[in-house]
Design an enzyme around this catalytic site. Structure first.
Site, PDB file in Angstrom:
ATOM      1  N   THR A 193      -8.923  -8.861   4.099  1.00 26.29           N
ATOM      2  CA  THR A 193      -7.537  -8.401   4.013  1.00 26.29           C
ATOM      3  C   THR A 193      -6.720  -9.068   5.111  1.00 26.29           C
ATOM      4  OG1 THR A 193      -8.205  -6.287   3.080  1.00 26.29           O
ATOM      5  CG2 THR A 193      -6.099  -6.318   4.251  1.00 26.29           C
ATOM      6  N   GLY A 223      -7.484   0.316  -2.866  1.00 25.90           N
ATOM      7  CA  GLY A 223      -7.863   0.621  -1.486  1.00 25.90           C
ATOM      8  C   GLY A 223      -6.662   1.087  -0.677  1.00 25.90           C
ATOM      9  N   GLY A 245     -10.310  -2.942   6.250  1.00 31.82           N
ATOM     10  CA  GLY A 245     -11.613  -2.288   6.292  1.00 31.82           C
ATOM     11  C   GLY A 245     -11.912  -1.568   4.998  1.00 31.82           C
TER      12      GLY A 245
HETATM   13  N1  GLY Z   1      -8.915  -2.523   2.975  1.00 25.79           N
HETATM   14  C1  GLY Z   1      -8.844  -3.126   1.729  1.00 25.79           C
HETATM   15  C2  GLY Z   1      -9.471  -2.357   0.671  1.00 25.79           C
HETATM   16  O1  GLY Z   1     -10.250  -1.429   0.926  1.00 25.79           O
HETATM   17  O2  GLY Z   1      -9.212  -2.640  -0.474  1.00 25.79           O
END
Ligand code: GLY
Length: 332
Positions: A193, A223, A245
């Site tokens: 990310t 997410g 994360g």
């Molecule tokens: N942090 C990105 C996701 O969990 O999709």
């Protein structure tokens, strides 16, 4: 569970840089946190990540140093990282279980807490720009899938064929996951990310985050990255945060908003607030990291993973790019 074995890492050389009353600027970026260890990166890969982080950091800092807005700095850095196949965002994003690429992004302006977010887009070249268009050109905050694509078309966002985002490396990850009969939640991955946070010379804060989510995600899984308050938050009175994360845990903790609330309401310093919230994530079983800037001009990293691709700079002369958690030979 990989996170349980990891200690919370607060970079040893983390320093709070306070701009005081002088008009200053602060900027921080991340390109994902996860199992990022020296022995897993070749010299060439490490050099490529450092060059890419440097370019994104420069894109944002040039805008801020010229008196530009925090919002423009955040967008400029994220657009570059979305276009770079090194990261799990835009080009180079991970594949879903069905072999597609679905992007999530969000952005927030700390001046008025206006926010925009999109999820499940498949043809928008720069999802962060679409999120910002939702913020500025609609009365909504969060658009999804076909509706988000239709809105993008009406507002002239650049589109590309889905293949433009695809990379061999991410396809191999999906094939490996399927061959080992793992679910997206079982995989020990390097999250990729991307995000940026900024404070401009006018004292305005902004935050943005963009991702492809998790390899092998199913059923329209979303997410934390496009969720305001979880993956992204900005408020001139408290702080700006972008997270990376294991999204399920970041949503449940409300990571980005929680850090800002601790700073504003409990009077915690940003490093303590960030470390405490990341410790809460870890306790629940999640891993990842955050970047934070404050109205006073602090730039903070916190992560409970082995490493986090990251950079920060400010008008006081700080400039740092780092990848690993131990920082040995890491800073530039
Ligand atoms: N942090 C990105 C996701 O969990 O999709």
């Amino acid at each position: 569970m990989i996170a349980a074995a990891m200690a919370l890492v607060s970079p040893a050389n983390a320093q709070d840089v306070t701009a005081g009353d002088e008009p200053g600027w602060s900027f921080a970026i991340h390109g994902g946190a996860g199992v990022i260890e020296r022995e897993n990166l070749t010299d060439e890969q490490e050099a490529a990540y450092r060059a890419s982080l440097d370019a994104a950091l420069t894109a944002g800092t040039e805008i801020l140093a010229a008196g530009g807005s925090a919002m423009d700095a955040v967008k400029a850095a994220i657009v570059l990282m979305e276009d770079d196949p090194l990261y799990n965002a835009g080009r180079g994003a991970v594949f879903t279980w069905d072999g597609r690429i679905e992007h999530d992004a969000s952005i927030m302006d700390g001046t008025d807490r206006s926010a925009g977010a999109v999820t499940g887009t498949r043809t928008i070249r720069n999802p962060i720009l679409l999120a910002d268009t939702v913020r500025t050109e609609s009365r909504h905050v969060f658009l999804s899938g076909d509706g988000a694509e239709e809105f993008a078309g009406e507002h002239g966002l650049e589109t590309v064929l889905p293949d433009w985002f695809a990379t061999e490396r991410r396809l191999e990850s999906l094939n490996r996951l399927k061959a080992q009969k793992l679910s997206a939640l079982d995989v020990d991955v390097k999250y990729g990310t991307v995000g940026a946070v900024a404070r401009d010379m006018q004292g305005n804060l902004a935050a943005g985050t963009s991702t492809g989510g998790m390899t092998g995600k199913r059923w329209g899984r979303i997410g934390d990255a496009p969720i305001i308050g979880a993956g992204t938050y900005a408020d001139n009175d408290s702080c700006a945060v972008s997270a990376t994360g294991h999204g399920e845990y970041f949503i449940r903790v409300g990571v980005a908003r929680e850090i800002c609330s601790r700073i504003a309401l409990a009077g915690e310093d940003p490093q303590t607030a960030s470390d405490s919230v990341l410790a809460e994530v870890l306790e629940m079983g999640g891993d990842g990291g955050v970047i934070v800037v404050t109205p006073a001009g602090d730039e903070v990293f916190s992560f409970n993973t082995a490493g986090m691709y990251r950079g920060r700079a400010d008008s006081e002369g700080l400039r740092e790019i780092a990848i690993f958690g131990d920082h040995a030979g890491d800073a530039e």
